[in-house]
Scaffold this motif. Structure first.
Motif, PDB file in Angstrom:
ATOM      1  N   LYS A 158      -3.426   0.815  -3.350  1.00  0.00           N
ATOM      2  CA  LYS A 158      -3.649  -1.076  -3.179  1.00  0.00           C
ATOM      3  C   LYS A 158      -2.503  -1.126  -4.622  1.00  0.00           C
ATOM      4  O   LYS A 158      -3.054  -0.455  -5.866  1.00  0.00           O
ATOM      5  CB  LYS A 158      -4.352  -1.763  -2.868  1.00  0.00           C
TER       6      LYS A 158
ATOM      7  N   ILE B 130       1.145  -1.353  -0.349  1.00  0.00           N
ATOM      8  CA  ILE B 130      -0.054  -0.111  -0.029  1.00  0.00           C
ATOM      9  C   ILE B 130       0.527   0.932   0.429  1.00  0.00           C
ATOM     10  O   ILE B 130       1.320   1.211   1.059  1.00  0.00           O
ATOM     11  CB  ILE B 130      -1.656  -0.165   1.170  1.00  0.00           C
TER      12      ILE B 130
ATOM     13  N   ASP C 113      -2.671  -9.034   3.027  1.00  0.00           N
ATOM     14  CA  ASP C 113      -1.928  -8.468   2.907  1.00  0.00           C
ATOM     15  C   ASP C 113      -0.191  -9.235   3.231  1.00  0.00           C
ATOM     16  O   ASP C 113      -0.086  -8.396   5.005  1.00  0.00           O
ATOM     17  CB  ASP C 113      -2.244  -7.042   3.106  1.00  0.00           C
TER      18      ASP C 113
END
Lengths: 449, 433
Positions: A145, A126, A381
């Motif tokens: 993102k 990010i 993530d």
């Protein structure tokens, strides 16, 4: 430009499609999991289902057909977050007047920027794609993102992330406007007044808007104030809906903006670069302001001459929520290494150092409920490292976003461009680089030297 | 002892303590014995034992060496001694504040200024210097830039109060080889213009070189007692040792096709060359190896030169060239963050060069390239005592450097950045007035 036409068509096509970022399921087996919030878990699995972390534990069972990643001997950490970046943007500065709260970098996202892929290869999932620092009040920024491979610009936006706006103090707005075009601000006094004026106008606008909304209930002929996007955005700042991220360096200007915020009832602010943040760390902590800093960049201009690489550790030890950022397409690729430097300069623990590039930037962007640590329910993530991420020998192996592998050191071909311009035979080469903040990119300075 | 005597004695003691503290911010010379150390010699492997420093040199080192009676003993248990690091290309001393042009002295005006001397403009009191050496970087090449022949670079030691004191025994003529590529997207020349510009620059370089050869002929004839003295022409005089193949020419070249052209140019002009930059060296590594031209490459922490190249090519470049048989030293090409040299080496090591080779690439290899390996680059008896003591692998950010010696001087480890930390870590007063 042919490029622009292609982009235009792609953009129009994108509008017709439902904007839904793809999500994946995967189980990462047997890694050393650096959770950030719950310590280190050895030989542990992380199960991601439909883009979210479902379970963390040993010997987990995954739904049938879930792809497996063997992370034996590897380190698994949350995706790295860069709270100050300009990658993936076609435009950075609307440097035409000292206040441009009406513009937004979200309108200039370039999903083809190879820098997005480079950042992924450095474990960054990010980034905060910021407006530049030409103006005392710049435009809105976009938290993106790094879903490299998606060609619809809106799919890079992190859905649900709070709105943010760029403010800028000191040399940059002074150079562009006061010195460049002889309009306020020419001094740090002027910078304060430009900001106070803009916020006051927005406050009046907001009051008029509220008055209209109340009046409308009884009087159908009531008239709203003339629509003004600049005031709308700044009214959002006053209401706490738009977070300020302020480019700043010197101690005095940091104090100034905190005073302005106090006067306008603004509670959330993150100071960016903030090379002299260490000098006013107790004040920052007391206010509850956060700081996003370089690990060691300094002396690229006078306002950063009295810097110290101990900045991040002093701020951390004084209780300021601190992150390490890049502001640079190259530096962002090794933020894990930049964070590690706080162990040389100030002796931060592994946990403190890793927070600088995970949970703390997440807090600064208002996305800590979804990212910044490996916890059940958070976004899938992750980065998988060979060697500990704070070691100079660390090599990112895989980067996952929403459970989808976006970088794999063993699988990707060398050429990862999404867009190839057949007309371009001689490619530009980048072999000279200067360490300077990129917040004045796009700006032609009109200075008499 | 009566009370007055006691008080006087305490005062003397306090005074001597104060003066000791004051000395901490100044370099100290003397005889030192670094005992119980792991000694990474670079040239002869690892030795465990004692290293003795006297008169600025390494007097002895080894397992059986005893600390001399007059030596100040520094116990290095658990620590490792390394040779001081050498950065093969920087702008240290020439560059202070980036946005303030009057503090930047690396690029002179003009198309050809080979008579400029970087050493002249080195500011021994640059704030950058103490900040750099605490990470173990003790010696740097500081380079002019800006045109095809911008002047001579100088190897300097990061201790000294005059440029002459800092000078570390090597100067090299810098040649920025005319490039066929755009330096970045800001360059919007057409391909045709780009080619023309490059050809023009190359032609001018060749013309100058031919002229310098003529000048050298006249000059040597005059020196041998024949003919007239050449006219005052400092640009030409500066080129004489280079065109005669006696002095090293540092050729900045990065793009693969330019590297190939530069190899040809070097062979044609019989120049004693070192290539610097060489960011696309991996593409033509075999040719570089065959030409036996040493390379000083970096920054390692960089982007790939072309968008279609693998993301880690800059990290891997040094290792790939070494593997092909090229002699490779590293540089940061930095002014303010030369302190990151060991981290650049660490990245090169991780991406294929290996730790041992990367260490050599910032110690003995650059010393060899600069022709000063008799004095520095490894820990050997008789060499300069330019070395560091580290708590572990000096490439690891976590490692702390506890001693820096430059030519036998024990350097202070404080600098403006550490002093700011001392003052502000626990600021007093805090938030209250």
């Amino acid at each position: 430009m042919k490029n622009s036409i292609i982009f235009l068509f792609l953009g129009l096509a994108a509008l017709l499609l439902p904007a839904q970022a793809p999500k994946g399921s995967v189980i990462v087996r047997n890694g050393t999991v650096l959770t950030i919030t719950q310590g280190i878990k050895e030989k542990t699995d992380v199960l991601i289902v439909d883009g979210k972390i479902k379970q963390i534990g040993t010997g987990l069972k995954a739904p049938a057909g879930t792809p497996e990643i063997d992370a034996t001997g590897m380190y698994v950490m949350p995706g790295i977050i860069d709270a100050h970046s300009h990658l993936g943007l076609d435009a950075i500065n609307e440097g035409t007047q000292p206040v441009t709260a009406e513009v937004s970098t979200g309108d200039a996202i370039n999903p083809f920027d190879i820098a997005i892929y480079h950042a992924l290869a450095g474990g960054v999932t990010i980034s905060h794609a910021m407006h530049g620092s030409a103006n005392a009040i710049g435009g809105e920024c976009e938290t993106i993102k790094h879903r490299y491979g998606e060609t619809n610009p809106s799919l890079l936006k992190m859905e649900g992330a709070p709105r943010t706006i760029k403010f800028a103090l000191g040399e940059n707005p002074i150079r562009v406007h006061g010195i460049g075009t002889q309009i306020q601000p020419r001094t740090r006094m002027g910078v304060e007044m430009v900001i106070r004026n803009a916020l006051s106008e927005a406050k009046n606008y907001d009051a008029a808007l509220q008055k209209y909304q109340a009046e409308k209930k009884t009087n159908p002929a009531a008239l709203p104030p003339t629509y003004n996007r600049q005031h709308e955005t700044l009214a959002g700042v006053l209401r706490g809906e738009v977070l300020i991220h302020c480019h700043s360096y010197r101690a005095d200007e940091i104090l100034m903006l905190m005073n302005v915020c106090k006067d306008f009832g603004i509670k959330k602010i993150c100071f960016q670069h903030v090379n002299e943040g260490f000098k006013v760390a107790p004040e920052l902590a007391q206010f509850g302001a956060s700081a996003s800093v370089f690990s060691d960049w300094w002396a690229y201009k006078f306002e950063v001459y009295y810097s110290t690489a101990y900045n991040a550790s002093i701020l951390t030890r004084n209780g300021v929520v601190t992150s390490i950022n890049s502001d640079d397409d190259e530096l962002t690729r090794h933020l894990y290494h930049e964070a590690a430097k706080t162990q040389r300069y100030g002796g931060l623990t592994d946990d403190e150092a890793l927070r600088l590039i995970t949970l703390n930037p997440a807090i600064q962007l208002g996305i800590e409920n979804r990212t910044g640590s490996i916890e059940t329910g958070k976004d899938g993530d992750l980065v998988i490292f060979k060697n500990h991420p704070l070691s100079v020998y660390a090599i990112p192996q895989m980067t996952l976003i929403d459970g989808i592998v976006r970088f794999d050191v063993n699988k990707n071909p060398d050429d990862m461009r999404l867009l190839i311009n057949p007309d371009e035979k001689l490619l530009p080469l980048i072999y000279r680089r200067d360490q300077d903040d990129h917040c004045l990119d796009d700006i032609q300075l009109n200075e008499n030297k | 002892m009566n009370n007055i005597q006691r008080i006087l004695w305490l005062l003397v003691l306090a005074g001597s303590l104060l003066s000791l503290q004051a000395q901490e911010s100044k370099a100290v010379q003397g005889t030192f014995a670094l005992t119980n150390a792991r000694i990474e010699t670079v040239s002869q492997g690892v030795v465990n034992g004692t290293l003795v420093i006297r008169n600025g040199k390494i007097e002895a080192l080894g397992a059986n060496v005893k600390a001399p009676a007059d030596a100040k003993v520094i116990d290095c248990t658990g620590k490792t001694i390394y040779p001081g690091f050498i950065d093969g290309g920087t702008q240290v001393g020439l560059y202070e504040v980036g946005s303030i042009e009057v503090t930047i002295d690396d690029a002179e005006v003009g198309d050809f200024t080979p008579h400029m001397q970087a050493l002249t403009a080195v500011n021994p009191n640059s704030v950058v210097i103490p900040v750099t050496r605490v990470n173990g970087v003790t010696t740097v090449l500081t380079m002019p830039s800006g045109n095809v022949l911008p002047g001579s670079a100088a190897l300097i030691s990061l201790h000294g109060y005059t440029p002459e004191q800092m000078y570390a025994g090597f100067k090299g003529l810098v040649l920025e080889f005319p490039t066929t590529a755009r330096p970045g997207r800001f360059d919007t020349r057409s391909e045709e213009d780009l080619k023309k510009d490059t050809e023009k620059r190359l032609k001018k370089l060749n013309d100058i070189w031919d002229e310098a050869r003529q000048y050298a002929k006249i000059d040597s004839a005059f020196r041998a007692g024949g003919g007239e003295a050449p006219a005052y022409y400092p640009e030409m005089a500066a080129l004489v040792p280079a065109v005669l193949g006696q002095a090293t020419v540092l050729i900045e070249v990065n793009v693969s096709s330019d590297i190939e052209a530069a190899i040809k140019w070097v062979e044609e002009h019989k120049v004693k060359a070192v290539f610097t930059g060489v960011s696309e060296g991996w593409r033509v590594a075999d040719k570089l190896a065959k030409a036996r031209i040493p390379v000083i490459t970096g920054p390692v922490l960089g982007l790939p030169t072309r968008e279609y190249d693998r993301y880690d090519k800059a990290y891997a470049n040094a290792g790939l060239m070494l593997k092909a048989g090229v002699k490779v030293a590293l540089r940061t090409n930095e002014a303010r963050n030369v302190r990151n040299l060991p981290f650049h080496a660490g990245f090169a090591a991780a991406y294929g060069m290996g730790q041992e080779a990367a260490l050599r690439a910032i110690t003995l290899t650059p010393a060899e390239i600069f022709g000063v390996a008799d004095r520095m680059g490894s820990l050997e008896v008789g060499k300069d005592a330019t070395l560091i003591v580290a708590s572990g692998d000096p490439f690891e950010p976590k490692t702390q450097i506890s001693e820096v010696f430059i030519r036998g001087w024990k350097m202070p480890l404080d600098n403006r950045q550490t002093r700011l930390n001392d003052e502000f870590l626990q600021r007093d007063p805090g938030v209250k007035k």
